[in-house]
Design an enzyme around this catalytic site. Sequence first.
Site, short mmCIF file in Angstrom:
data_model
loop_
_atom_site.label_atom_id
_atom_site.label_comp_id
_atom_site.label_asym_id
_atom_site.label_seq_id
_atom_site.Cartn_x
_atom_site.Cartn_y
_atom_site.Cartn_z
N SER A 16 -30.73 16.47 1.72
CA SER A 16 -31.54 16.26 0.52
C SER A 16 -30.88 15.52 -0.63
O SER A 16 -31.57 15.03 -1.53
CB SER A 16 -32.06 17.62 0.01
OG SER A 16 -30.98 18.51 -0.23
N ASP A 38 -31.51 28.36 4.64
CA ASP A 38 -30.05 28.42 4.76
C ASP A 38 -29.60 27.91 6.13
O ASP A 38 -29.82 28.57 7.14
CB ASP A 38 -29.61 29.87 4.54
CG ASP A 38 -28.11 30.04 4.57
OD1 ASP A 38 -27.39 29.04 4.77
OD2 ASP A 38 -27.64 31.19 4.39
N ALA A 39 -28.96 26.75 6.13
CA ALA A 39 -28.54 26.14 7.40
C ALA A 39 -27.51 26.98 8.14
O ALA A 39 -27.34 26.83 9.35
CB ALA A 39 -27.97 24.74 7.14
N TYR A 95 -6.80 18.52 -3.53
CA TYR A 95 -7.80 18.15 -2.52
C TYR A 95 -7.21 18.17 -1.11
O TYR A 95 -7.38 19.14 -0.39
CB TYR A 95 -8.44 16.78 -2.85
CG TYR A 95 -9.87 16.73 -2.34
CD1 TYR A 95 -10.93 16.82 -3.22
CD2 TYR A 95 -10.14 16.68 -0.98
CE1 TYR A 95 -12.24 16.83 -2.75
CE2 TYR A 95 -11.43 16.69 -0.51
CZ TYR A 95 -12.48 16.77 -1.39
OH TYR A 95 -13.76 16.79 -0.92
N VAL A 133 -19.48 10.28 -7.29
CA VAL A 133 -20.00 11.36 -8.11
C VAL A 133 -21.12 12.06 -7.34
O VAL A 133 -22.14 11.46 -7.02
CB VAL A 133 -20.54 10.83 -9.45
CG1 VAL A 133 -21.11 11.97 -10.29
CG2 VAL A 133 -19.44 10.11 -10.22
N PHE A 165 -31.66 23.21 1.48
CA PHE A 165 -31.71 24.53 0.86
C PHE A 165 -31.97 24.30 -0.62
O PHE A 165 -31.05 24.25 -1.43
CB PHE A 165 -30.39 25.27 1.10
CG PHE A 165 -30.49 26.77 0.91
CD1 PHE A 165 -31.71 27.43 0.95
CD2 PHE A 165 -29.34 27.52 0.73
CE1 PHE A 165 -31.79 28.80 0.79
CE2 PHE A 165 -29.40 28.90 0.57
CZ PHE A 165 -30.63 29.54 0.60
N GLU A 166 -33.23 24.11 -0.97
CA GLU A 166 -33.60 23.69 -2.31
C GLU A 166 -34.65 24.63 -2.90
O GLU A 166 -35.36 25.32 -2.17
CB GLU A 166 -34.16 22.26 -2.28
CG GLU A 166 -33.21 21.21 -1.71
CD GLU A 166 -32.03 20.91 -2.60
OE1 GLU A 166 -32.03 21.35 -3.78
OE2 GLU A 166 -31.08 20.25 -2.14
#
Length: 386
Positions: A49, A110-111, A233, A272, A73-74
Site C-alpha cells: 500500500s 495482519d500479514a 543500520y 523518505v 494493514f490500513e
Amino acid sequence: MIVEPKVKGFICVTAHPEGCKENVRRQIEYAKKQEKRECPKKVLVIGCSTGYGLASRISAAYIGGAATLGIMFEKESNGRRTATPGFYNTRAFEKFAAKDGLYAKSMNGDAFSKEIKEETIKTIKEDLGKVDMVIYSLAAPRRTMSDGTVYQSVLKTTEKDFTEKSWNVDTDVVSEVTITPATPEEVESTVKVMGGEDWLDWMDALKEADVLEDHAVTIAYSYIGPELTYPVYNNGTIGMAKKHLFETSKRITEKYESDGIKAYVSVNKALVTQASSAIPIVPLYFAILYKVMKAKNLHEGCIEQIARLFTDKLFVETPVTDEKGQIRLDDRELREDVQKEVMDIWAQVNSDNVRELADVEGYWEDFYHLFGFQFDNVDYTQDVEI
C-alpha cells in the site's frame, strides 16, 4: 471535509484521498513509459500500500501486465478522521487498474497472521489458480504470534553507544544524538519482526496449498547504506534483521530448488518513507544525499527504483546480482563520487547551514507526498469525501 496535513514528529496523522490518488497516478504514468518486459503475470504483493510495495505493485501491473493481489494493514476512515494513506493509495490503484483492464484485488489485515494467509490462499485458488511472483515488502513495527506473543522492533546499535549528528526535522536543529545498544532480547525481537521468518512462512504456506507456480520468483527489500550509518543500520538491530532476511532468501531458493523457485533480496536506495523517517541520524543523511544525487541527475524515487529492478536487474536473461547474490539498486547511491560529496557536506553541516547544504525542501516534499499533500495540481481548499 477540507483535509490539511497534521504532522506530529515523523508522522502525519491525516491523509488526502485526492492527493494519494495523484501520487498513484504519477507512478502509473511513469511505469507505463518504461520498456515492457516478459514478467510474471500473477503477482502477490505482501505489503502493497505504500513505498516500495506500492511501487512494486504498480510496476508488476503496468510494466509486466500482471494481475496483482495485495495485502495491506490500513485503517479506513471513521467519518471524523481520514483513512491512512495506504488505504487511499490502494483504492486509487484498484480503480486505475480496473479502468485499464487489469485484475487488482486487496485484502486488509495482519500479514503475519494465519487468517490472512488462509484468506489469501483461498482468493488465489478462486481467482488466479496460482501465483508466479511473491513480493515481500512489509515494514511493520511489531508482530503478534499465533500464541499471542508480541515482538516489537527497536532502532538501536548492537555493540556500543553511537554518537553522531542528527537533524531534528521539526526544529531544523542539527545536534548530536546518542543511540544506545540493544539487549539480546531486543535484537531477537527485531529479527522476529523485520527478518525473514514470516517471508519463509508465506512461501511454505503457498507451496503447501499448491498455489505457487514452478519457477516462481520471490523478492524482498533491504537497505545497507554507507559506512556512516553502519552502527545504527547495517550493524544495528535493523541490520541484524536484514541479514536474516538475506539468509532466508538463500534458504528459500535451496528449499525449493527442485521446483525452480528463486528468492532474491534487492538492496534499495535511501528514500523518505514512513519507516525511515523514524530513524535518528538517517534523515540528515537522506537530505544531503538528495542534494548530491539530484545535482548529478541520479536521484530516484520508489517507482524509478522498482521500475529499474524490473527492466534492468531482475527480468533480464540473467538477473544482475553482486558477488553475494543480492540485487543492488543502491549502486548509484554508493558510487564513490556521490559518497565523497555527501561526506564532505556531512563534515560541514550544522543548524545554520542545513537548508543550504541539504535538500530540506526535497525531503519534506517526499514526506508530504507520502500522505497525499503538496501536489501542485490538487486543490486542497476543496471539500473531499474521506
